[in-house]
Structures are given as structure tokens and as C-alpha cells.
Design a protein around this motif. Structure first.
Motif: not given
Length: 139
Positions: A1-10, A75-79, A113-115
Motif C-alpha cells: 500500500m505504501m509503495e502505491m502511495t509513493t508512486e501516486n505522489n510521484k 525522483q525519490v519519494a518517502e511517505g 521537495i513537495v508534501r
């Protein structure tokens, strides 16, 4: 689930860079910006809200470089945070922050960096080479 969220955010950040910065699409801007958005890197005297971002892209950058293009290098995403290393480029055919048109190709390097919250830009921090680019143009 977390991986999907970071991909969506990217993907949200990729869309913003392409549709808003490169294409100047106002519908995408409003769709991708949270009403509570804060730009933590807004220059002194410029609004830190969404209107400040819109002003910078549409009233400062686009008139100076109508052929604006964004290249995302990494691009690097975390949380809920997405860090992007990119180059905003274009030909300076208009005045840029008081500097008359030079006809030169400008390359502005950016790390930001974007939240992302609920699929929208919520907070932004950025470092840019724009001051160095402006300095070079004045030579």
C-alpha cells in the motif's frame, strides 16, 4: 500500500511539472493545488500560497521563456514527500526579472521537495540555480 502511495505522489509531482509548469494549464493547477498549500521557499515579498506559485510561473517565467520545458532527472519519494531533481529550460525571448531578452537558452536547475496530501500539493521547499542564471545573463 505504501509503495502505491509513493508512486501516486510521484505522479502528482510529474503532472504538476508537465501540465502546470511546462504547459501552463490552469485547470491542472487548480486540480493539483491544495487550498492550504504553503510554499516554504517563497522569495521575500511573494505570496507563499498557491497564488504565488501561479504568479511565478505565469507572470515571470512563462513570459520570459515561452518555450519552457521541464526535464525530470530523478525522483525519490518517502511517505508523503517527493523530492525531484529537474531542469527548467527555455529560450529567453522575454524580460526575466528586469533582464531584457537575450535569445539565450536558460537552464535552471531545481531540487524541490513537495508534501502531497490527498493527491494535491500541500507544502513545497526548493533550491534553484535561478540566482546564478540571472548573474550569468547580466555579464
Amino acid at each position: 500500500m505504501m509503495e502505491m502511495t509513493t508512486e501516486n505522489n510521484k505522479e502528482v509531482v510529474r503532472r504538476f511539472n508537465q501540465e502546470v509548469i511546462a504547459e501552463g494549464n490552469p485547470e491542472s493547477f487548480h486540480e493539483l493545488m491544495d487550498e492550504q498549500f504553503v510554499n516554504r521557499s517563497a522569495p521575500e515579498g511573494m505570496s507563499s500560497g498557491a497564488d504565488g506559485m501561479l504568479y511565478f510561473f505565469n507572470e515571470i517565467l512563462r513570459p520570459a521563456m515561452p518555450d519552457i520545458h521541464v526535464t525530470i532527472h530523478q525522483q525519490v519519494a518517502e511517505g508523503d514527500l517527493v523530492t525531484t531533481r529537474k531542469t527548467i529550460s527555455g529560450t529567453q525571448t522575454g524580460t526575466l526579472l528586469g533582464i531584457p531578452p537575450t535569445g539565450r537558452t536558460l537552464n535552471i536547475d531545481v531540487v524541490d521537495i513537495v508534501r502531497v496530501k490527498n493527491g494535491r500539493y500541500f507544502e513545497h521547499w526548493g533550491i534553484t540555480s535561478l540566482p546564478e542564471v540571472l548573474f550569468q545573463l547580466q555579464k
